[in-house]
Design a protein around this motif. Sequence first.
Motif, PDB file in Angstrom:
ATOM      1  N   PRO A  42      15.615  32.173  33.991  1.00  0.00           N
ATOM      2  CA  PRO A  42      14.373  31.846  34.684  1.00  0.00           C
ATOM      3  C   PRO A  42      14.518  30.547  35.473  1.00  0.00           C
ATOM      4  O   PRO A  42      15.308  29.679  35.107  1.00  0.00           O
ATOM      5  CB  PRO A  42      13.360  31.692  33.548  1.00  0.00           C
ATOM      6  CG  PRO A  42      14.183  31.310  32.368  1.00  0.00           C
ATOM      7  CD  PRO A  42      15.511  31.989  32.550  1.00  0.00           C
ATOM      8  N   CYS A  55       2.828  30.307  29.908  1.00  0.00           N
ATOM      9  CA  CYS A  55       4.211  30.726  29.650  1.00  0.00           C
ATOM     10  C   CYS A  55       4.749  30.193  28.326  1.00  0.00           C
ATOM     11  O   CYS A  55       5.587  30.832  27.684  1.00  0.00           O
ATOM     12  CB  CYS A  55       5.110  30.274  30.792  1.00  0.00           C
ATOM     13  SG  CYS A  55       5.086  28.486  31.080  1.00  0.00           S
ATOM     14  N   GLY A  83      12.781  37.341  30.078  1.00  0.00           N
ATOM     15  CA  GLY A  83      11.865  37.576  31.189  1.00  0.00           C
ATOM     16  C   GLY A  83      10.390  37.615  30.834  1.00  0.00           C
ATOM     17  O   GLY A  83       9.554  37.853  31.696  1.00  0.00           O
ATOM     18  N   VAL A  86       8.371  35.148  32.894  1.00  0.00           N
ATOM     19  CA  VAL A  86       8.191  35.562  34.291  1.00  0.00           C
ATOM     20  C   VAL A  86       6.962  36.446  34.414  1.00  0.00           C
ATOM     21  O   VAL A  86       6.135  36.282  35.308  1.00  0.00           O
ATOM     22  CB  VAL A  86       9.448  36.292  34.816  1.00  0.00           C
ATOM     23  CG1 VAL A  86       9.235  36.776  36.234  1.00  0.00           C
ATOM     24  CG2 VAL A  86      10.664  35.382  34.747  1.00  0.00           C
ATOM     25  N   LYS A  87       6.822  37.385  33.480  1.00  0.00           N
ATOM     26  CA  LYS A  87       5.673  38.298  33.502  1.00  0.00           C
ATOM     27  C   LYS A  87       4.375  37.602  33.100  1.00  0.00           C
ATOM     28  O   LYS A  87       3.303  37.979  33.535  1.00  0.00           O
ATOM     29  CB  LYS A  87       5.932  39.492  32.589  1.00  0.00           C
ATOM     30  CG  LYS A  87       7.052  40.380  33.101  1.00  0.00           C
ATOM     31  CD  LYS A  87       7.217  41.595  32.228  1.00  0.00           C
ATOM     32  CE  LYS A  87       8.423  42.380  32.615  1.00  0.00           C
ATOM     33  NZ  LYS A  87       8.270  43.288  33.682  1.00  0.00           N
ATOM     34  N   ILE A  94       7.498  31.105  38.081  1.00  0.00           N
ATOM     35  CA  ILE A  94       8.765  31.341  37.389  1.00  0.00           C
ATOM     36  C   ILE A  94       9.456  32.496  38.093  1.00  0.00           C
ATOM     37  O   ILE A  94       8.902  33.578  38.233  1.00  0.00           O
ATOM     38  CB  ILE A  94       8.558  31.664  35.896  1.00  0.00           C
ATOM     39  CG1 ILE A  94       7.786  30.535  35.215  1.00  0.00           C
ATOM     40  CG2 ILE A  94       9.895  31.891  35.212  1.00  0.00           C
ATOM     41  CD1 ILE A  94       7.382  30.826  33.785  1.00  0.00           C
ATOM     42  N   GLY A  95      10.667  32.238  38.540  1.00  0.00           N
ATOM     43  CA  GLY A  95      11.456  33.269  39.208  1.00  0.00           C
ATOM     44  C   GLY A  95      12.722  33.530  38.432  1.00  0.00           C
ATOM     45  O   GLY A  95      12.890  33.081  37.302  1.00  0.00           O
ATOM     46  N   TRP A  96      13.651  34.274  39.044  1.00  0.00           N
ATOM     47  CA  TRP A  96      14.921  34.616  38.416  1.00  0.00           C
ATOM     48  C   TRP A  96      16.072  34.134  39.266  1.00  0.00           C
ATOM     49  O   TRP A  96      15.997  34.131  40.500  1.00  0.00           O
ATOM     50  CB  TRP A  96      15.074  36.139  38.291  1.00  0.00           C
ATOM     51  CG  TRP A  96      14.355  36.745  37.154  1.00  0.00           C
ATOM     52  CD1 TRP A  96      13.275  37.567  37.217  1.00  0.00           C
ATOM     53  CD2 TRP A  96      14.670  36.640  35.763  1.00  0.00           C
ATOM     54  NE1 TRP A  96      12.894  37.960  35.960  1.00  0.00           N
ATOM     55  CE2 TRP A  96      13.743  37.403  35.049  1.00  0.00           C
ATOM     56  CE3 TRP A  96      15.655  35.964  35.055  1.00  0.00           C
ATOM     57  CZ2 TRP A  96      13.758  37.522  33.671  1.00  0.00           C
ATOM     58  CZ3 TRP A  96      15.675  36.076  33.681  1.00  0.00           C
ATOM     59  CH2 TRP A  96      14.735  36.846  33.002  1.00  0.00           C
TER      60      TRP A  96
END
Length: 100
Positions: A42, A55, A83, A86-87, A94-96
Amino acid sequence: MAVDMSKLGLRAPWQDLTDGMIISAGGTSKEFETGKWSTEKPVFIEEKCTQCLLCTPVCPDSCIPVKDGKREEFDLEHCKGCGICVKACPFGAIGWKGEE
Protein backbone atom coordinates in the motif's frame (compact mmCIF):
# COMPACT_ATOMS: atom_id res chain seq x y z
CA MET A 1 2.64 -27.77 24.94
CA ALA A 2 4.55 -24.63 25.92
CA VAL A 3 6.80 -23.18 23.23
CA ASP A 4 9.82 -20.96 23.77
CA MET A 5 8.87 -18.15 21.36
CA SER A 6 12.46 -16.88 21.28
CA LYS A 7 13.49 -20.03 19.38
CA LEU A 8 11.07 -19.44 16.50
CA GLY A 9 12.37 -17.94 13.29
CA LEU A 10 13.13 -18.78 9.70
CA ARG A 11 15.68 -21.42 10.64
CA ALA A 12 13.69 -23.09 13.43
CA PRO A 13 13.52 -26.89 13.16
CA TRP A 14 10.05 -28.38 12.95
CA GLN A 15 10.34 -29.70 16.50
CA ASP A 16 10.37 -26.12 17.84
CA LEU A 17 7.21 -25.01 16.00
CA THR A 18 3.90 -24.64 17.79
CA ASP A 19 1.20 -27.28 17.64
CA GLY A 20 -1.63 -26.42 15.27
CA MET A 21 -4.30 -24.01 16.50
CA ILE A 22 -2.38 -23.11 19.68
CA ILE A 23 -1.36 -19.55 20.46
CA SER A 24 1.60 -19.84 22.78
CA ALA A 25 2.32 -16.18 23.44
CA GLY A 26 0.86 -12.79 22.69
CA GLY A 27 2.34 -9.74 21.02
CA THR A 28 4.95 -11.63 19.03
CA SER A 29 4.07 -10.44 15.51
CA LYS A 30 6.50 -7.52 15.73
CA GLU A 31 9.34 -10.03 16.14
CA PHE A 32 8.81 -11.39 12.61
CA GLU A 33 9.29 -9.20 9.55
CA THR A 34 6.58 -10.48 7.23
CA GLY A 35 6.63 -7.55 4.82
CA LYS A 36 8.39 -9.50 2.09
CA TRP A 37 5.50 -11.95 1.72
CA SER A 38 3.73 -9.99 -1.01
CA THR A 39 4.57 -8.38 -4.34
CA GLU A 40 2.36 -5.31 -3.83
CA LYS A 41 2.39 -2.77 -1.02
CA PRO A 42 0.00 0.00 0.00
CA VAL A 43 1.01 3.60 -0.63
CA PHE A 44 -0.14 6.45 1.61
CA ILE A 45 -1.32 9.44 -0.48
CA GLU A 46 -1.13 12.15 2.16
CA GLU A 47 -2.81 14.94 0.18
CA LYS A 48 -5.99 12.84 -0.18
CA CYS A 49 -6.07 11.74 3.47
CA THR A 50 -8.65 13.39 5.73
CA GLN A 51 -7.30 11.68 8.88
CA CYS A 52 -10.60 9.85 9.41
CA LEU A 53 -8.57 6.82 10.60
CA LEU A 54 -11.01 4.32 9.09
CA CYS A 55 -8.04 2.36 7.73
CA THR A 56 -6.29 1.87 11.05
CA PRO A 57 -8.61 -0.58 12.86
CA VAL A 58 -9.12 -2.80 9.79
CA CYS A 59 -5.42 -3.61 9.34
CA PRO A 60 -4.97 -7.16 10.63
CA ASP A 61 -1.26 -6.57 11.23
CA SER A 62 -1.46 -3.13 12.89
CA CYS A 63 0.72 -1.64 10.13
CA ILE A 64 -0.90 1.80 10.12
CA PRO A 65 0.59 3.70 13.05
CA VAL A 66 -1.23 6.66 14.60
CA LYS A 67 0.61 9.33 16.55
CA ASP A 68 -1.06 12.33 18.19
CA GLY A 69 -4.36 11.49 16.46
CA LYS A 70 -2.87 11.40 12.94
CA ARG A 71 -1.96 8.39 10.85
CA GLU A 72 1.62 7.99 9.70
CA GLU A 73 3.37 6.04 6.93
CA PHE A 74 2.82 2.29 6.70
CA ASP A 75 4.97 -0.15 8.64
CA LEU A 76 6.02 -2.05 5.52
CA GLU A 77 8.28 -4.43 7.45
CA HIS A 78 5.14 -6.12 8.79
CA CYS A 79 2.55 -5.40 6.07
CA LYS A 80 1.52 -8.52 4.16
CA GLY A 81 -0.23 -6.57 1.38
CA CYS A 82 -3.75 -7.86 1.98
CA GLY A 83 -5.38 -4.70 0.58
CA ILE A 84 -8.04 -4.31 3.27
CA CYS A 85 -6.90 -0.75 3.99
CA VAL A 86 -7.22 0.17 0.29
CA LYS A 87 -10.85 -0.93 0.27
CA ALA A 88 -11.58 0.72 3.63
CA CYS A 89 -10.43 4.21 2.58
CA PRO A 90 -13.39 6.13 1.12
CA PHE A 91 -11.15 9.00 -0.03
CA GLY A 92 -8.68 7.11 -2.23
CA ALA A 93 -5.80 8.03 0.06
CA ILE A 94 -4.29 4.53 -0.17
CA GLY A 95 -3.05 3.13 -3.45
CA TRP A 96 -0.93 0.19 -4.58
CA LYS A 97 2.61 -0.12 -5.84
CA GLY A 98 4.36 -3.18 -7.17
CA GLU A 99 7.63 -4.34 -5.71
CA GLU A 100 10.68 -3.39 -7.74
